[in-house]
Design a protein around this motif. Structure first.
Motif, PDB file in Angstrom:
ATOM      1  N   ALA A 110       0.854  -1.198   0.000  1.00 27.35           N
ATOM      2  CA  ALA A 110       0.000   0.000   0.000  1.00 27.35           C
ATOM      3  C   ALA A 110       0.886   1.242   0.000  1.00 27.35           C
ATOM      4  O   ALA A 110       0.760   2.131   0.833  1.00 27.35           O
ATOM      5  CB  ALA A 110      -0.926  -0.006   1.211  1.00 27.35           C
ATOM      6  N   THR A 111       1.786   1.275  -0.959  1.00 22.61           N
ATOM      7  CA  THR A 111       2.773   2.343  -1.085  1.00 22.61           C
ATOM      8  C   THR A 111       2.378   3.312  -2.194  1.00 22.61           C
ATOM      9  O   THR A 111       1.414   3.067  -2.928  1.00 22.61           O
ATOM     10  CB  THR A 111       4.137   1.740  -1.446  1.00 22.61           C
ATOM     11  OG1 THR A 111       4.032   1.139  -2.753  1.00 22.61           O
ATOM     12  CG2 THR A 111       4.562   0.679  -0.445  1.00 22.61           C
ATOM     13  N   PRO A 112       3.133   4.411  -2.381  1.00 23.90           N
ATOM     14  CA  PRO A 112       2.938   5.236  -3.573  1.00 23.90           C
ATOM     15  C   PRO A 112       3.083   4.397  -4.842  1.00 23.90           C
ATOM     16  O   PRO A 112       3.783   3.372  -4.863  1.00 23.90           O
ATOM     17  CB  PRO A 112       4.056   6.283  -3.460  1.00 23.90           C
ATOM     18  CG  PRO A 112       4.252   6.438  -1.987  1.00 23.90           C
ATOM     19  CD  PRO A 112       4.076   5.039  -1.437  1.00 23.90           C
ATOM     20  N   LEU A 113       2.439   4.831  -5.913  1.00 19.77           N
ATOM     21  CA  LEU A 113       2.342   4.048  -7.146  1.00 19.77           C
ATOM     22  C   LEU A 113       3.704   3.658  -7.717  1.00 19.77           C
ATOM     23  O   LEU A 113       3.874   2.544  -8.205  1.00 19.77           O
ATOM     24  CB  LEU A 113       1.545   4.839  -8.188  1.00 19.77           C
ATOM     25  CG  LEU A 113       1.370   4.193  -9.559  1.00 19.77           C
ATOM     26  CD1 LEU A 113       0.605   2.881  -9.442  1.00 19.77           C
ATOM     27  CD2 LEU A 113       0.647   5.136 -10.510  1.00 19.77           C
ATOM     28  N   ASN A 114       4.675   4.551  -7.672  1.00 16.83           N
ATOM     29  CA  ASN A 114       5.958   4.245  -8.294  1.00 16.83           C
ATOM     30  C   ASN A 114       6.707   3.107  -7.601  1.00 16.83           C
ATOM     31  O   ASN A 114       7.662   2.566  -8.146  1.00 16.83           O
ATOM     32  CB  ASN A 114       6.846   5.491  -8.355  1.00 16.83           C
ATOM     33  CG  ASN A 114       7.134   6.079  -6.996  1.00 16.83           C
ATOM     34  OD1 ASN A 114       6.231   6.223  -6.168  1.00 16.83           O
ATOM     35  ND2 ASN A 114       8.389   6.422  -6.744  1.00 16.83           N
ATOM     36  N   TRP A 115       6.280   2.720  -6.384  1.00 20.25           N
ATOM     37  CA  TRP A 115       6.905   1.612  -5.676  1.00 20.25           C
ATOM     38  C   TRP A 115       6.169   0.294  -5.885  1.00 20.25           C
ATOM     39  O   TRP A 115       6.652  -0.760  -5.453  1.00 20.25           O
ATOM     40  CB  TRP A 115       6.989   1.925  -4.179  1.00 20.25           C
ATOM     41  CG  TRP A 115       8.107   2.867  -3.851  1.00 20.25           C
ATOM     42  CD1 TRP A 115       8.024   4.196  -3.571  1.00 20.25           C
ATOM     43  CD2 TRP A 115       9.495   2.530  -3.802  1.00 20.25           C
ATOM     44  NE1 TRP A 115       9.268   4.721  -3.341  1.00 20.25           N
ATOM     45  CE2 TRP A 115      10.201   3.715  -3.472  1.00 20.25           C
ATOM     46  CE3 TRP A 115      10.223   1.352  -3.995  1.00 20.25           C
ATOM     47  CZ2 TRP A 115      11.588   3.754  -3.343  1.00 20.25           C
ATOM     48  CZ3 TRP A 115      11.610   1.385  -3.856  1.00 20.25           C
ATOM     49  CH2 TRP A 115      12.272   2.568  -3.539  1.00 20.25           C
TER      50      TRP A 115
END
Length: 431
Positions: A110-115
């Motif tokens: 549930a991280t930022p999209l780029n991760w």
């Protein structure tokens, strides 16, 4: 509602085994299979413990076959907040170290999209089952890499396409495909909010870390954050993929240094001429969120769990106007008036997709307004971590909708018609 009761109720509504023929992803989490794992628990780690990660933590704590054993975040305040919810879970600030833990069955990303792509690929390589937030990835290349990795792994992979597990969407789709609203002739989806999408930043160097949604290096903006769900719904209704798209995006109101659009309009075109009209902005919330499937015989508003039939209002606006003129209600209107007066929206009789469990929200009756399927799909993932059974179509649906979002952004950025690239087509797709 427990997963068992959810599927049991759907089976009662739709006729038992017929349900699984049309909704194949539920095959991996039937009540019978849930009985087989009674007493077992999937050992789950949460990577990314911000607002969405904590939302999943609250749901996980209600799932009897799940146990949270590890937490990871490189932003200390978020990690501490999650640790207060799960004091027995082991904390990490480096996900690579977490993936070395042999006592973890599955990870939630549930991280930022780029991760998304780096963590999903590393987790699968480390032998972990994975549940990742939408959208699938930040780029087309990353989407394809994840899809290929999934084809060559025996591990379970889910993406949080929760509408696939939402009772009103499942039943509504069965009604659409049964012909209730006739041939699908168009689709209109919108999602309106009125907020700047910003979060407080305790120090300037944390701006891009905390407000990652506002910058292109880490976000796809409104398309990947919101449209991803709605485009999946449209493809589900159409049973096919659009072959081209075009659109316009702008920063209309929130001129605060952000890079992603705060207003988007994208049109997706299917080979049969049906189109998706998609619109989203975050400076006006009057129209809220709707997923409308338009048929020759009626309209299905899946977000509200309501449908309308054309036969409930056969007296058109033009017919009413002519009748009114005939009755001299508008005696002063010039003779030419009725020929150019616009057709006005008429009142239709609402029918509920599911007659029971009606919730009242802001004066409008809605079905399941307090649930969106997020808890159900998370429970299904935990069950799959124990059984090892992959959920059919979930990865493919996530891939299709994410690619459409990214291509929509490309169409807006380049201000031209984009035809679906051959290199990103997968066998699952139908055009």
């Amino acid at each position: 509602m427990s997963l068992r009761q959810f599927i049991k109720d759907l089976g009662f509504i739709t006729g038992g085994a017929a349900l699984l023929n049309t909704i194949p992803w539920l095959e991996s989490c039937t009540p019978e299979k849930l009985k087989e794992i009674k007493g077992e628990k999937a050992r789950i780690a949460v990577i990314g413990t911000g607002s969405r990660g904590q939302y999943h933590i609250h749901n996980l704590k209600e799932i009897p076959h799940a146990k949270i054993v590890a937490l990871c975040d490189n932003y200390r305040p978020n990690l501490l907040a999650a640790m207060s919810l799960c004091p027995d879970a082991k904390p990490y600030d480096d996900y690579h170290k977490l993936l070395e833990n042999k006592d973890i069955d599955g990870v939630i990303v549930a991280t930022p999209l780029n991760w998304h792509a780096p963590i999903v690929l590393d987790a699968l390589s480390a032998g972990k089952n994975v549940f990742c937030e939408k959208a699938m990835a930040h780029s087309l290349e990353e989407c394809k890499a994840i899809y290929n990795a999934y084809l060559h792994t025996n591990k379970v992979l889910y993406f949080c396409m929760q509408r696939m597990y939402d009772e009103k969407y499942i039943k509504g789709m069965q009604m659409i495909h049964s012909g209730l609203i006739g041939d699908v002739v168009g689709m209109r989806c919108h999602w309106f909010r009125n907020a700047d999408w910003r979060r407080p930043v305790p120090s300037p160097e944390l701006e891009r870390k905390i407000n990652w949604r506002l910058y292109k290096e880490s976000s796809g903006g409104l398309m990947t954050e919101l449209a991803c769900h709605q485009l999946e719904v449209c493809n589900w209704a159409a049973k096919k993929m659009p072959e081209s798209m075009m659109g316009m995006g702008d920063i209309v109101y929130w001129k605060d240094g952000r890079e992603v659009y705060d207003s988007v309009n994208v049109t997706y075109h299917y080979t049969n001429g049906v189109k998706i009209a998609y619109e989203s902005l975050i400076s006006n919330k009057f129209n809220g969120m709707e997923d409308q499937i338009l048929g020759k015989k009626g309209t299905m508003d899946l977000a509200k769990g309501i449908y309308y039939l054309e036969e409930d209002n056969t007296n058109s606006g033009m017919r009413q106007l002519i009748d009114q003129v005939k009755d001299k209600v508008f005696a002063a209107i010039p003779t030419a008036g009725p020929s150019w007066r616009p057709e006005t929206k008429m009142d239709y009789t609402p029918h509920f997709v599911i007659e029971s469990d009606i919730h009242v929200n802001s004066g409008l009756s809605m079905i399941g307004a307090d649930k969106d399927g997020s808890d159900i799909i998370l429970s299904a993932f935990c069950q799959s971590c124990i059984t090892g059974e992959k959920a059919k179509n979930v990865v493919e649906e996530a891939y299709c909708s994410t690619v459409l979002c990214l291509l929509g952004n490309q169409a807006m950025d380049e201000q031209k018609l984009i035809v679906f690239p051959e290199e990103y087509k997968i066998p699952y797709m139908k055009f």
